[in-house]
Design an enzyme around this catalytic site. Structure first.
Site, short mmCIF file in Angstrom:
data_model
loop_
_atom_site.label_atom_id
_atom_site.label_comp_id
_atom_site.label_asym_id
_atom_site.label_seq_id
_atom_site.Cartn_x
_atom_site.Cartn_y
_atom_site.Cartn_z
N GLU A 128 0.55 -1.51 -0.40
CA GLU A 128 0.07 0.21 0.19
C GLU A 128 0.84 1.47 0.32
OE1 GLU A 128 -3.93 1.93 2.42
OE2 GLU A 128 -3.03 0.08 2.82
N ALA A 269 1.73 0.04 10.58
CA ALA A 269 1.84 -1.30 10.28
C ALA A 269 0.32 -1.15 9.47
CB ALA A 269 0.59 -1.54 12.01
N MET A 270 0.94 -3.27 8.31
CA MET A 270 -0.45 -2.70 7.60
C MET A 270 -1.35 -4.10 7.87
SD MET A 270 -1.35 -1.91 4.31
CE MET A 270 -2.00 -2.36 3.47
N GLU A 271 -2.17 -4.02 7.23
CA GLU A 271 -3.99 -4.91 7.39
C GLU A 271 -3.40 -6.17 6.56
OE1 GLU A 271 -5.27 -1.10 5.18
OE2 GLU A 271 -3.96 -1.09 6.20
N HIS A 304 -6.60 -1.32 15.43
CA HIS A 304 -6.88 -0.85 13.93
C HIS A 304 -6.82 -2.16 12.83
CE1 HIS A 304 -6.63 2.66 11.28
NE2 HIS A 304 -6.31 1.71 10.80
N GLU A 305 -4.95 -2.25 12.78
CA GLU A 305 -5.00 -2.79 11.99
C GLU A 305 -6.38 -4.35 12.16
OE1 GLU A 305 -3.68 -1.96 9.61
OE2 GLU A 305 -2.21 0.02 10.84
N HIS A 308 -9.52 -3.66 10.29
CA HIS A 308 -9.20 -3.21 8.68
C HIS A 308 -10.47 -4.25 8.37
CE1 HIS A 308 -7.92 0.91 7.86
NE2 HIS A 308 -6.81 0.65 7.89
N GLU A 327 -9.60 4.61 6.24
CA GLU A 327 -9.50 5.08 7.15
C GLU A 327 -9.68 5.66 8.13
OE1 GLU A 327 -6.44 3.14 7.30
OE2 GLU A 327 -5.42 2.17 6.18
#
Length: 880
Positions: A128, A269-271, A304-305, A308, A327
């Site tokens: 992303e 971080a990344m979901e 949060h992640e 998602h 987001e």
């Protein structure tokens, strides 16, 4: 480095892709310097698209090895390939066909940390927003959803763990020391949610039983020797899963959920679906190495992640202009989670402080843009506080406007309608309109219009007819490319507080729509009249921070003191006190600037002491109330011709006045508010927060490092140790106790990069002109790495954003050091460099000498011919 084409992408130019990719099969033959990626892509021509329409795929620094169409090599005359693009000039006339694309990558040399890269022996991807095009040629856009099957082949000794999205399907031995694993994700997803990780990890394993009784295997993969430090993250994950089921009825949908913590990562971080990749800063924590703020961040970011999975993955965004759809909504969800896990008013105050520190300056400067931008040059530069934090506030306002029940129906309807789709803001708003039968067209301007609205408010009381009249006028200041603004729908929560501290209920209200303690401001001017108010009340406005706006209202200091002591809304109590402190600091700033004596209001000083000892308030709230507005907060309120040195002196003077007047009681409170044995829960953290604020005041009142040195020596947790070290370094720079403590900290944690980041941060934020030389020397420290985003943010990011006197040194040397470092970072990682550069967004608000020095370094950066598109976009907008 991506070539800067200067292209501007506009929302009105959106067109669906000519083809879909229903299924994607990928094989990774991992090698450190020569990884082969084979992508077997099943294409389907969209209805209405003419047969033979060229297929144009995205690339970024790619090297094509082979191209096959339905199993046969494509003749060189049938395609055009460059590192940035692949064009199949004459696709088959059939509606469906398979294209096999083979590319070769060099993960070890990929310092951008986008696409597939290898760092510290770990293969990792970050896709992303547009990283997948660095792996293979593809429709690298969020509205093309595909079902992925991924085969990973690697050396077993160096990469025994092979992970990707979805569920594990197969694994086995390949001989010659290599092995493989196959993963399948049954849920169609865009390319930005794709992930592969391969390396040698320790793993913390657990499981979770969903509301419907399914068992989900959980794993957090970390560097060897650090598994115990992942325990809190695992606990946060399981609490997140329970909360999402109970509050939103959303259940996890795969058989496994994995998290991998890596040390080199551009983001927090990344979901990625089923395989979240985290900066290890937001996973690893124990009492000896992490502060209470670290624990709170881990809890929030893990949540949060995970959230998602539905608001971002199951429903994604149609294009990057809709980024806030995933987001802003998910930030709102993680804020609500944290509020339920901790203290709702304390969490709300923290959210607003972040919004004002990060998003308000964005809205008020050259980088202003709507929550849903209408155009961009480099999408990576729009992962902003406006999209995230203001986007969350907009979702919160929808709940305020509609009420909790209608909001819940609207969100449920949105998920039911768009599960498995790429949606838009219009889809989101329409779901709430249909669920509530209300027209939100004016409210939707919050998504489409940049700028922070202002409400000018005056209030008058008429004892003769027992009325209280409130005049409200709204305005939105002009922003770049948007000089004329439309009127907003602003939900203004309020209260009328009587002499006894209780809210007064008016017999009748006229002049505006008022529901459930909220005035709905829709016109330029409103005159709201409250009947049945025999005595003048104190007016409490924007309770709970019901809207992200500013208020222009002349309030008597005694009214603000009264609200600070009595308002039933704890956010409003904090806001009243914060306004008093801000006003006092600005008065002191003007006196300092004019070389006049400063006299502080004794009533305010006394109120601070009362707040500190009010046991009816939780310690965490008292800690926030006792914390003065930051130098940046004060500068933002001053607005123009700012002298950061004078701001610092004014703030320090007020802090010392409070400290000296309340020294005895602060010393007593410091002694009795020991949190005891360390626990990461909110109550214990609040006690530590209050005690450490008191420690700072005690250090100011005594002018000696005695208290801080004693706490540093006796601290049994990182929260107390780091707080004491910060006070020693900031209050007593160069003192033997401060120097000794910094040396001891360095010696103890020299092999722990995340803890050394705190050491860098403390020194980079130490106020004073000497900070420039300190930061310059730390750039050469063995523990610092210009290629690691965490190290760069800890040192140079902290210096530029938190050290107002050092960064803004009046000879411009802070700016020059900053610019040199930004350009050095850009050679390796343009995204990190661009984000650093935003620290100069408010340069025009400085006094003329500093303003000119800042302008010169911005011009110097922009004059570089080889500048990346990421950095050029930011610098040119700041200069515009």
């Amino acid at each position: 480095m991506r070539q800067d084409t200067g292209q501007i992408f506009k929302i009105e130019d959106y067109q669906p892709s000519d083809y879909l990719i229903p299924e994607t099969k990928l094989t990774f033959e991992l090698q450190p310097e020569a990884t082969i990626v084979t992508a077997q892509l099943q294409f389907e021509r969209r209805k209405g698209v003419e047969a033979g329409t060229p297929l144009v795929l995205d690339g970024d620094e790619l090297s094509l090895v082979r191209l096959e169409l339905d199993g046969r090599p494509v003749d060189a005359s049938g395609y055009q390939a460059s590192p940035q693009q692949l064009i199949l000039t004459a696709p088959p006339a059939s509606a469906r066909f398979t294209l096999t694309v083979v590319t070769q990558l060099d993960p070890s040399r990929n310092s951008t940390l986008m696409g597939l890269y290898r760092s510290n022996g770990v293969y990792c991807t970050q896709c992303e927003p547009e990283g997948f095009r660095r792996i293979t040629y593809f429709y690298d856009r969020p509205d093309v959803l595909s079902v992925y099957t991924v085969r990973i082949e690697a050396d077993r000794a160096t990469a025994p763990t092979l992970l990707s999205n979805g569920n594990p399907v197969e694994q086995g031995d390949l001989g010659s020391g290599r092995h493989y694993a196959v993963w399948h994700d049954p849920f169609p997803k865009p390319s930005y949610l794709f992930a592969v990780v391969a390396g040698d990890f320790d793993v913390l394993e657990d499981s979770f039983i969903t509301a419907s009784g399914r068992k989900v295997e959980l794993g957090i993969y970390v560097e060897h020797g650090k598994k115990a430090r992942a325990a809190y993250a695992m606990d946060a994950l399981k609490r997140s899963m329970v909360w999402d089921e109970e509050v939103f009825g959303l259940e996890y949908d795969l058989d496994v959920f994995n998290i991998v913590a890596v040390s080199d990562f551009n983001m927090g971080a990344m979901e990625n679906k089923g395989l979240n990749v985290f900066n290890d800063k937001y996973i690893l924590a124990d009492e000896a190495t992490a502060t209470d703020a670290d624990f709170a961040n881990i809890e929030a970011i893990v949540a949060h992640e995970y959230f998602h999975n539905w608001t971002g993955n199951r429903i994604t965004c149609r294009d990057w202009f809709q980024l806030c759809l995933k987001e802003g909504l998910t930030v709102f969800r993680d804020h609500e989670f944290s509020a339920d896990q901790r203290s709702r008013p304390v969490k709300r105050i923290a959210e607003v402080r972040t919004l004002r520190a990060m998003q308000f300056p964005e809205d008020q400067g050259p980088l202003a843009h709507p929550v849903r931008p209408r155009r961009y040059r480099e999408i990576a530069n729009f992962y902003t506080a406006t999209v995230y934090e203001k986007g969350s506030e907009v979702v919160r306002m929808i709940r305020t406007v509609l009420g909790a029940e209608a909001f819940a129906r609207g969100l449920k309807l949105y998920i039911e309608r768009h599960d498995g789709e790429a949606a838009t803001i219009e889809d989101f708003i329409r779901a709430f309109e249909d669920a509530s039968e209300q027209d939100l067209s004016q409210f939707a301007l919050w998504y489409h219009q940049a700028g922070t609205p202002n409400l000018a408010v005056t209030a008058t009381h008429n004892a003769a007819d027992a009325t209280f009249r409130v005049e409200i006028e709204q305005s939105v200041p002009p922003t770049p490319s948007e000089s004329r603004k439309r009127l907003m729908h602003i939900p203004l929560a309020f209260g009328l507080v009587g002499e006894d501290g209780q809210d007064i209920v008016a017999a009748q209200i006229e002049g505006a729509q008022v529901e459930n303690g909220v005035i709905h401001v829709r016109k330029r001017k409103h005159s709201v009249v409250f009947h049945g108010i025999p005595k003048r009340p104190a007016l409490s406005l924007n309770r709970g921070f019901s809207a992200p706006m500013t208020l222009s209202m002349e309030q008597r200091p005694e009214d603000l003191v009264f609200l600070a002591r009595n308002d039933s809304d704890l956010f409003a109590r904090w806001q009243a006190l914060n306004t008093l402190l801000t006003d006092a600091t600005i008065r002191a700033y003007r006196a300092v600037s004019g070389q006049a004596n400063v006299a502080h209001d004794p009533n305010l000083i006394a109120t601070m002491g009362e707040m500190a000892r009010d046991d009816s308030l939780e310690p965490a709230f008292r800690a926030l109330a006792l914390t003065l507005p930051s130098e940046s907060d004060i500068a933002r309120e001053i607005g123009a011709n700012i002298n950061p040195d004078a701001v610092f002196m004014a703030r320090e003077g007020l802090a010392k006045a409070i400290a000296c007047a309340n020294a005895d009681q602060f010393a007593t409170l410091y002694g009795i508010h020991d949190a005891g044995e360390f626990r990461p829960d909110a109550a214990s953290a609040g006690k530590r927060a209050l005690r450490n604020v008191l420690l700072d005041y005690l250090s100011l009142s005594s002018d000696q490092p005695t208290y801080a040195a004693a706490q540093f020596a006796s601290a049994t947790n990182m929260t107390d140790k780091a707080a004491a070290l910060t006070i020693l370094a900031h209050r007593f720079p160069g003192h033997v106790e401060a120097s000794a403590a910094l040396a001891r900290f360095e010696d103890t944690y020299t092999n722990d990069p995340l803890v050394m980041d705190k050491w860098f941060q403390i020194q980079a934020s130490t106020p004073g002109a000497n900070a420039v030389e300190v930061v310059r020397s730390l750039l050469d420290h063995p523990a610092f790495s210009i290629g690691n985003p965490n190290r760069v943010r800890a040192l140079m990011g902290t210096f530029a954003t938190l050290n107002q006197t050092g960064f803004h040194r009046d000879d411009g040397e802070g700016y020059r050091l900053f610019a040199t470092t930004v350009l050095e970072v850009e050679k390796r990682n343009p995204q990190v460099a661009a984000r650093l550069a935003t620290a100069l967004r408010s340069w025009r608000s400085l006094e003329p000498k500093r303003q000119e020095a800042a302008r010169q370094v911005l011009v110097m950066i922009s004059s570089r011919e080889d500048l990346s598109s990421d950095l050029r976009d930011i610098v040119e907008r700041i200069l515009s």
